[in-house]
Design an enzyme around this catalytic site. Structure first.
Site, PDB file in Angstrom:
ATOM      1  CB  CYS A 149      -3.462   8.868  -4.918  1.00 54.89           C
ATOM      2  SG  CYS A 149      -4.844   8.620  -3.777  1.00 54.89           S
TER       3      CYS A 149
ATOM      4  CB  THR B 153      -9.063   4.544  -9.296  1.00 53.71           C
ATOM      5  OG1 THR B 153      -8.492   5.623  -8.564  1.00 53.71           O
ATOM      6  CG2 THR B 153      -8.845   3.248  -8.547  1.00 53.71           C
TER       7      THR B 153
ATOM      8  CE  LYS C  97      -3.903   1.638   2.752  1.00 54.27           C
ATOM      9  NZ  LYS C  97      -4.436   2.315   1.568  1.00 54.27           N
TER      10      LYS C  97
END
Lengths: 263, 317
Positions: free
Chosen positions: B140, B203, B55
């Site tokens: 991110c 994403t 992570k």
């Protein structure tokens, strides 16, 4: 390994939108408050597993029971299962309730929050506790398993929002009224967040240790993604985030930050 | 031992080389979906994976965003975790000792809010035993500073990668965002700045609305979309980038099965990362590795590298 394929033994409607499922699975013995994470279908919609708290466990038969309300695509798929169908599951997961023995306990359930507290009541009685079970539902047709609870030796106190059975109003108002005269050594609650916050407030007022089972949108169920994190107080009073899936779902009520935002 | 297999020369060959690392197979977790390995070690033999990807780590601990942080959408998952992590020091002290016990290379994902923070993270991780490579998160969508702000502009992206490159001799992988007009321009800029590989896609920015409450579903209002829903977008991005840069591409975005992984390899990915599928089923990566092996056997292909970039297009686009 707690990744398994369970076989549906029974799955039936017990109240409006509420189903009870028995699942034959080979898992380690769960504790009350723990949950299983079920894949609802074989395709990508619904995509994620659904966390369902364990309603009961029968060690001899190797069966868990689940009690769930149909709220969306996942639970609708579950409701359509028939005996013999297979369901992929993970669990038992999470940290459940910690029970004392030989004490007087209040269990407070709101709506489908009844699911884990039924299992908890049975275990609590087995440990020699006296159990007073406060059950709040919308209406009398949502009342479940009263006979079973009575047979266990639970003292059941009912509240209905429409006044069709028991105390007319919120279960937390009923609990508040009883707390003026009764002494409890512990309170255990599961239900909507507003109800849990009210229970936490009462527990603080009367200095009774309380444990609450929280809900949050969940993804992995294993503590990896941090998707189901909720704000809680650390011992030093600062706020941190802990996962409902792996550090909960049961938290001491005083640790929970009840109003984390503008929500 | 299975037929036709011996330890020195496994058949079929799944080994790929990537940024100076030798991976025993091309399948690794996508950062953020696999915690720090520990959470999954009960379900997955970590030694079976191509690499271990952590992570995102930041210099200081991060609490993350307000809940709810995840919501399911049709064939997708929208998240706004907000890089919750214990910070670099705790990571080195408490997470690395576990990770370095395993055979696959450990790729540490780093995120900063300034160029200097990225460089500092790279400098301090350089000396940590067991760290095989750095994946630089400039993509991110869930943090206000840094993250996607760097990755959405080729020059800013290059500045970060250049600083990291100068701070470390470890292989540097740049993780790219699809939330740009031209991802190829960003990929070329980071290659020029010294990236040894690129990974894509992170994403896609999105939101979910609760029409009854008239509110956004996520506590952070917006989030990043992953899962099968984004696979076509990811394949297109990987296909374009793989043809435009010389460094290898790690492809990701909605990989749920070996078939999906093959699609990414065909459009030019040297390796693939599995993200959302880990959250659905902890054994997904093992099933994908097994599926790749089966596919190669069934089609008498000796080496997975023969698949990579093997897409046949009827006419140039």
């Amino acid at each position: 390994m707690s990744l398994w394929i369970g076989e549906v033994v029974a799955n039936f409607l017990v109240a409006p939108d509420i189903y009870r499922m028995r699942l034959r699975v080979d898992i380690e013995e769960p504790g009350p408050g723990q949950f299983v994470h079920l894949r609802c279908g074989l395709r990508y919609d619904p995509l994620l597993r659904r966390p369902l708290s364990i309603h009961d466990f029968d060690m001899d038969k190797g069966e868990i029971e689940l009690l769930y309300r149909v709220v969306g695509k996942g639970t609708a798929w579950l409701a359509a299962r028939v005996p013999g169908d297979k369901v992929s599951g993970l669990g038992p997961l999470g940290r459940g309730f910690i029970l004392p023995s030989g004490k007087t306990l209040a269990l407070v359930a709101g709506g489908i929050g009844f699911a884990p507290l039924f299992f908890l009541a049975r275990k609590a009685l087995a440990l020699g506790n006296r159990v007073i079970f406060y059950l709040g539902v919308r209406s009398r047709e949502h009342l479940l398993r009263q006979k079973d609870l009575a047979e266990f030796g639970v003292q059941l106190e009912i509240a209905t929002e429409d006044g069709s059975a028991g105390f007319p109003g919120l279960v937390t108002d009923l609990l508040a009224a009883h707390l003026r005269n009764l002494r409890f050594d512990g309170i255990f609650a599961c239900g909507p967040k507003n109800m849990l916050a009210a229970v936490a407030g009462l527990a603080a007022t009367y200095s009774i240790p309380a444990q609450v089972s929280l809900e949050e949108h969940m993804a992995c169920g294993l503590g990896a993604c941090r998707g189901c994190a909720v704000p809680v107080y650390r011992e030093d009073g600062n706020v941190t985030y802990e996962n409902v899936c792996s550090e909960g779902p049961v938290f001491p009520a005083h640790r929970v930050v009840w109003k984390p935002s503008w929500r | 031992m299975e037929k036709g297999e011996d330890k020195a020369h496994p058949y079929p060959n799944l080994t790929v080389e990537l940024a100076g690392l030798k991976l025993q197979n091309p399948v690794m977790p996508a950062s953020g979906t696999f915690g720090f390995g520990e959470e999954y070690s009960r379900y997955v033999d970590l030694n079976a994976l191509g690499a271990l990807v952590t992570k995102s780590i930041t210099l200081e601990p991060r609490l993350g965003n307000l809940p709810p942080r995840v919501v399911e959408t049709p064939a997708g998952l929208l998240n706004s975790i907000g890089l919750q992590n214990p910070g670099l020091e705790v990571f080195i002290r408490e997470k690395m000792p576990f990770l370095r016990r395993f055979k696959p290379p450990v790729i540490v994902n780093i995120a900063g809010s300034t160029v200097e923070e990225y460089a500092e993270l790279a400098r301090r991780l350089e000396k940590v035993p067991g760290v095989a490579a750095l994946e630089v998160n400039i993509s991110c969508p869930n943090v206000k500073e840094g993250g996607m702000a760097f990755g959405s502009d080729p020059q800013q992206a290059a500045r970060v990668i250049k600083a990291v490159r100068q701070a470390t001799s470890l292989p540097v992988i740049a993780k790219l965002t699809p939330n740009v007009t031209d991802i190829v321009a960003v990929a070329q800029a980071v290659e020029e700045a010294g990236a040894d590989a690129v990974s894509l896609i992170n994403t896609l920015t999105g939101m979910a609305v609760d029409w009854e409450k008239r509110r956004p579903v996520l506590g952070n209002i917006v989030g990043g979309l992953s899962g099968p829903a984004i696979k076509p977008v990811a394949l297109y991005a990987v296909w374009r980038v793989a043809r435009a840069v010389r460094v290898p591409v790690i492809g990701m975005g909605g990989i749920m099965s070996a078939r999906d992984a093959l699609e990414f390899l065909l459009v030019g990915a040297r390796a693939v990362a599995v993200g959302t599928a880990n959250l659905v089923s902890p054994r997904s990566m093992l099933e994908i590795i097994h599926g790749l092996k089966e596919y190669l056997r069934e089609h008498n292909i000796d080496d997975i590298n023969e698949i990579i970039g093997g897409l046949e297009v009827p006419f140039p686009l």
